[in-house]
Design a protein around this motif. Sequence first.
Motif, PDB file in Angstrom:
ATOM      1  N   ALA A 132       0.824  -1.208   0.000  1.00  0.00           N
ATOM      2  CA  ALA A 132       0.000   0.000   0.000  1.00  0.00           C
ATOM      3  C   ALA A 132       0.856   1.255   0.000  1.00  0.00           C
ATOM      4  O   ALA A 132       0.517   2.253  -0.641  1.00  0.00           O
ATOM      5  CB  ALA A 132      -0.935  -0.012   1.211  1.00  0.00           C
ATOM      6  N   TYR A 144      -4.902   0.858  -2.928  1.00  0.00           N
ATOM      7  CA  TYR A 144      -4.349  -0.495  -2.806  1.00  0.00           C
ATOM      8  C   TYR A 144      -5.407  -1.443  -2.268  1.00  0.00           C
ATOM      9  O   TYR A 144      -5.648  -2.519  -2.845  1.00  0.00           O
ATOM     10  CB  TYR A 144      -3.125  -0.487  -1.894  1.00  0.00           C
ATOM     11  CG  TYR A 144      -2.487  -1.851  -1.706  1.00  0.00           C
ATOM     12  CD1 TYR A 144      -1.557  -2.336  -2.613  1.00  0.00           C
ATOM     13  CD2 TYR A 144      -2.830  -2.654  -0.607  1.00  0.00           C
ATOM     14  CE1 TYR A 144      -0.968  -3.594  -2.440  1.00  0.00           C
ATOM     15  CE2 TYR A 144      -2.253  -3.905  -0.434  1.00  0.00           C
ATOM     16  CZ  TYR A 144      -1.324  -4.362  -1.351  1.00  0.00           C
ATOM     17  OH  TYR A 144      -0.753  -5.617  -1.186  1.00  0.00           O
ATOM     18  N   ASP A 145      -6.050  -1.058  -1.187  1.00  0.00           N
ATOM     19  CA  ASP A 145      -7.074  -1.908  -0.597  1.00  0.00           C
ATOM     20  C   ASP A 145      -8.224  -2.141  -1.570  1.00  0.00           C
ATOM     21  O   ASP A 145      -8.799  -3.237  -1.619  1.00  0.00           O
ATOM     22  CB  ASP A 145      -7.602  -1.269   0.694  1.00  0.00           C
ATOM     23  CG  ASP A 145      -6.570  -1.280   1.816  1.00  0.00           C
ATOM     24  OD1 ASP A 145      -5.626  -2.095   1.738  1.00  0.00           O
ATOM     25  OD2 ASP A 145      -6.703  -0.484   2.761  1.00  0.00           O
ATOM     26  N   ARG A 149      -9.304  -5.820  -2.908  1.00  0.00           N
ATOM     27  CA  ARG A 149     -10.684  -6.284  -2.754  1.00  0.00           C
ATOM     28  C   ARG A 149     -11.224  -6.785  -4.094  1.00  0.00           C
ATOM     29  O   ARG A 149     -11.925  -7.807  -4.156  1.00  0.00           O
ATOM     30  CB  ARG A 149     -11.550  -5.153  -2.204  1.00  0.00           C
ATOM     31  CG  ARG A 149     -12.998  -5.548  -1.917  1.00  0.00           C
ATOM     32  CD  ARG A 149     -13.695  -4.511  -1.048  1.00  0.00           C
ATOM     33  NE  ARG A 149     -13.642  -3.182  -1.624  1.00  0.00           N
ATOM     34  CZ  ARG A 149     -12.979  -2.156  -1.084  1.00  0.00           C
ATOM     35  NH1 ARG A 149     -12.273  -2.324   0.036  1.00  0.00           N
ATOM     36  NH2 ARG A 149     -13.004  -0.970  -1.658  1.00  0.00           N
TER      37      ARG A 149
END
Length: 408
Positions: A132, A144-145, A149
């Motif tokens: 991240a 990033y997350d 996901r």
Amino acid sequence: MTTTPAPSRLVDLFEYGLDAPICLTWELTYACNLSCAHCLSSSGRRDPRELSTPEAKTVIDELEAMQVFYVNIGGGEPTVRPDFWELLDYATAHHVGVKFSTNGVRITPEAAGRLAANDYVDVQISLDGATAEVNDAVRGTGSYDMAIRALENLAAAGMKNFKISVVCTRHNIPQMDEFKALADRYGAQLRLTRLRPSGRGADVWDDLHPTAGQQRELYDWLVANGDTVLTGDSFFHLSAFGEALPGLNLCGAGRVVCLIDPVGDVYACPFAIHDEFLAGNVREAGGFAGVWRESELFQRLRAPQHGGACASCTFYDTCKGGCMAAKFFTGLPLDGPDPECVQGHGEQLLAQRDTARLPKPAADHSHRASPAARPRPVDVTLVRRREDLDRAPVSACAEDPLAGLRLS
């Protein structure tokens, strides 16, 4: 029309151009929920002139008639266009495969399931850092997350052969093994592309493009891993290190590839959005096929090329002088060496250029107009998707790239 000599190799046929592109890039919208520092199209705000749904379907009909293998759909963030799913389904129903790049903002479990059920769709999740810290410095906090996901949702839906798409910078070159491990973890394939000084990328290229040592590091890594990693022929300039990399290793601009932008303008290359490389518009008489086959610009690009200042170089037949767009936007002559020439021939020219007179992209759709503010990403967190989004599309005049979403 340019008279084409009889080719002796397949690559020669490609150099002189084809009656239809093998594939093309189509930016459906400039709207985007992020403001990546290196965005090649300076995306952010929607252009109200973008092609309507019927106009887009007409282009797809042409691509089917021309037997184009597939279209690379991008943006902006293509999934924020209200008719994205309609156009995707229309293309695949008309024998035009779709590969699209997304930051993952709308790859919900439901969307992932829909994609996994279509054998003619390929998805590329953009991720420019294996951590991240590295990714979000370029693409924005939380990106990033959001991408991870999306990868999780695609893997859970049973999607096969989706991609993790990485733009190589000096900050993520040391992470190549981590990227490969990440792709393996989700059953994805790694796709690497070269950082070009196009769009907002021109503002950060000096700071982000790989160092000379990293170019060699990347080349060695690609030689070792090239059979399992895609590059889209981005790195043919690295072949001057010695061994040619897998792929065509040539600039296909106006020969086998091109770009259609959101308002229908056709450019020779996705990385060359500038009037210098504008071939026409799909709204003109003759449509896309007319532009591809009759454009004076494309005819010039398909004519026999000379090596210019690179002709005497031992490696010219391997690297072909490098990337046209990279040379243009760094202020170097098109018949000269690539700015990242691995033999060092571009370094002196870069030092002599007048940076105040560098070419600018055709348009800037960034969320912020101030160049000093551009590298700062727009922080966006997706909370939920409106239940009735597909049934009640937003107004065609709305410039908000995330109309139909509630954001915090």
